[in-house]
Design a protein around this motif. Structure first.
Motif, short mmCIF file in Angstrom:
data_model
loop_
_atom_site.label_atom_id
_atom_site.label_comp_id
_atom_site.label_asym_id
_atom_site.label_seq_id
_atom_site.Cartn_x
_atom_site.Cartn_y
_atom_site.Cartn_z
N MET A 78 0.91 -1.09 -0.08
CA MET A 78 0.06 -0.18 0.04
C MET A 78 0.96 1.08 0.08
N ARG A 79 1.72 1.25 0.69
CA ARG A 79 2.83 2.37 0.75
C ARG A 79 3.63 2.57 -0.57
N SER B 55 0.19 8.88 -5.63
CA SER B 55 -0.40 9.81 -4.71
C SER B 55 -0.48 11.37 -5.55
N ASP B 56 0.46 11.46 -6.03
CA ASP B 56 0.57 12.88 -6.89
C ASP B 56 -0.44 12.73 -8.23
N MET C 40 -0.77 9.09 5.15
CA MET C 40 0.22 9.84 4.95
C MET C 40 0.61 10.97 3.86
N HIS C 41 -0.58 10.63 2.99
CA HIS C 41 -0.72 11.58 1.93
C HIS C 41 -2.00 12.56 2.09
N TRP D 249 -5.02 14.51 -0.27
CA TRP D 249 -6.54 14.53 -0.58
C TRP D 249 -7.41 15.55 -0.19
N ARG D 250 -6.77 16.41 0.49
CA ARG D 250 -7.61 17.70 0.89
C ARG D 250 -7.53 18.67 -0.29
N ASN D 251 -6.73 18.32 -1.17
CA ASN D 251 -6.91 19.18 -2.44
C ASN D 251 -7.66 18.64 -3.35
#
Length: 295
Positions: free
Chosen positions: A249-250, A257-258, A285-286, A290-292
C-alpha cells in the motif's frame, strides 16, 4: 536485390535485440565530499550501459516500446572498493492516446552496499550470484518489468516476479541487507514476498484496472475512466481490511499519490466523497494531497 536483403536483415536483427529499458542512471556522491573522483563517473557510465544494454527478456521491444525509468545511486560512504549507498528507482508507462507517462514504480532501496573496482565487468547471470551490486539492480529491473506487464494484462508480470524471487533466493548467500525477512518490513524481501502472495492479489488486479481500464480510457471517455479509477482504489480498501498498513500500500501511494490528486482535481466531475474517505483511511500519510481533491 542482395543489397536490400542485407539491409532488411540488419533491421530484423536490430529489432530482435532491442533492449527493454530506457533508463537514466545517475551516481550521486555529494555526501562523500569527493563527488568528482573518477571512479564515480566510471561507475555511472558502466551502470547505465549494464541496465540499458542487457537483454533481460526473450521478447522483442521496439525503441518506442522501451520502458522509461531512472535509477539514482546516492553514495553515502566508501572505502577503496566498498560502497554504502541508497538506490531510488522510478518507472512509468505511456497512457494510450496521450503523451503522458503514468508512474508505475517508485521505490527507495536504502539497504544497498556493494563492492566495486573501477572497470570491472558487469555480468548478469539469471541463476547464479555474481555480486550484490548486480543482484540489487537486476532485482529492481525485474520489478519494473513485472509491474509494467501487470498494467497491460491481468497477472502479466508473473514470469518477471518469479525471476526477482530467484535473484532474492540466490543473493541471500551474500548476507547483505535487504534480502532476508530479518532485515525489516520495507525491504526487497517483503516487496517480492507480498507481490507473489495470494493475500495481496487485489493489488495486482488494481495495477491492471487502474491503468488499462482507467488511464488508457481517459482520452476517449474521461468521466468513465475516472469512475473506473475510483473503483480500483476502492478495491485497495478490501486489501487493506485483510492486511492493514501493508508495505505494498505504501509503495502504491508513494508512486501514485501525486497523479491521483491531479486526476481528481480537474476535468469531468465524479462523486469523490467516498474516494476521499477511502484514501484518508488507507493512505493517511498523503492526507494533505487528498484535501486538495475538492469537488
Amino acid at each position: 536485390m542482395h543489397k536490400y536483403l542485407y539491409i532488411l536483415l540488419i533491421l530484423v536483427v536490430t529489432m530482435s535485440w532491442s533492449q527493454e529499458l530506457n533508463c537514466n542512471v545517475v551516481v550521486n556522491a555529494q555526501q562523500t565530499g569527493n563527488e568528482n573522483v573518477q571512479v564515480f563517473k566510471t561507475l555511472e557510465r558502466q551502470l547505465k550501459e549494464f541496465v540499458n544494454n542487457t537483454q533481460w527478456t526473450n521478447k522483442s521491444y521496439k525503441n518506442q516500446e522501451r520502458i522509461d525509468c531512472s535509477m539514482v545511486v546516492t553514495i553515502t560512504d566508501y572505502d577503496t572498493d566498498r560502497f554504502q549507498a541508497s538506490l531510488q528507482i522510478q518507472s512509468s508507462r505511456p497512457v494510450f492516446g496521450s503523451t503522458y507517462g503514468s508512474p508505475t514504480y517508485n521505490f527507495n532501496d536504502k539497504d544497498f552496499s556493494f563492492q566495486y573496482l573501477e572497470f570491472q565487468n558487469f555480468v548478469y547471470n539469471p541463476t547464479q550470484f555474481e555480486s550484490n551490486l548486480i543482484s540489487v539492480l537486476s532485482f529492481h529491473v525485474y520489478m519494473i518489468l513485472g509491474i509494467d506487464a501487470d498494467t497491460f494484462s491481468p497477472n502479466g508480470g508473473d514470469e518477471y516476479y518469479q525471476q526477482a524471487q530467484t535473484i532474492l533466493n540466490y543473493s541471500q548467500q551474500n548476507n547483505a541487507k535487504g534480502w532476508s525477512l530479518q532485515d525489516g518490513r520495507q525491504t526487497r524481501f517483503i516487496l517480492i514476498d507480498n507481490m507473489l502472495s495470494p493475500t495481496f492479489e487485489d493489488f495486482r488486479n488494481v495495477l491492471y484496472s487502474y491503468h488499462r481500464e482507467g488511464m488508457d480510457q481517459m482520452s476517449a471517455n474521461p468521466k468513465a475512466a475516472k469512475s473506473t479509477i475510483v473503483e480500483s482504489i476502492q478495491l485497495l480498501q478490501k486489501m487493506n481490511s485483510k492486511r492493514p498498513n501493508s508495505f505494498l500500500m505504501r509503495v502504491f501511494f508513494d508512486t501514485k499519490s501525486d497523479e491521483i490528486e491531479q486526476i481528481f482535481s480537474g476535468g469531468p466531475t465524479v462523486n469523490v466523497s467516498d474516494l476521499i474517505s477511502t484514501l484518508t483511511k488507507i493512505a493517511p500519510m498523503h492526507s494533505s494531497k487528498w484535501r486538495n481533491i475538492n469537488f
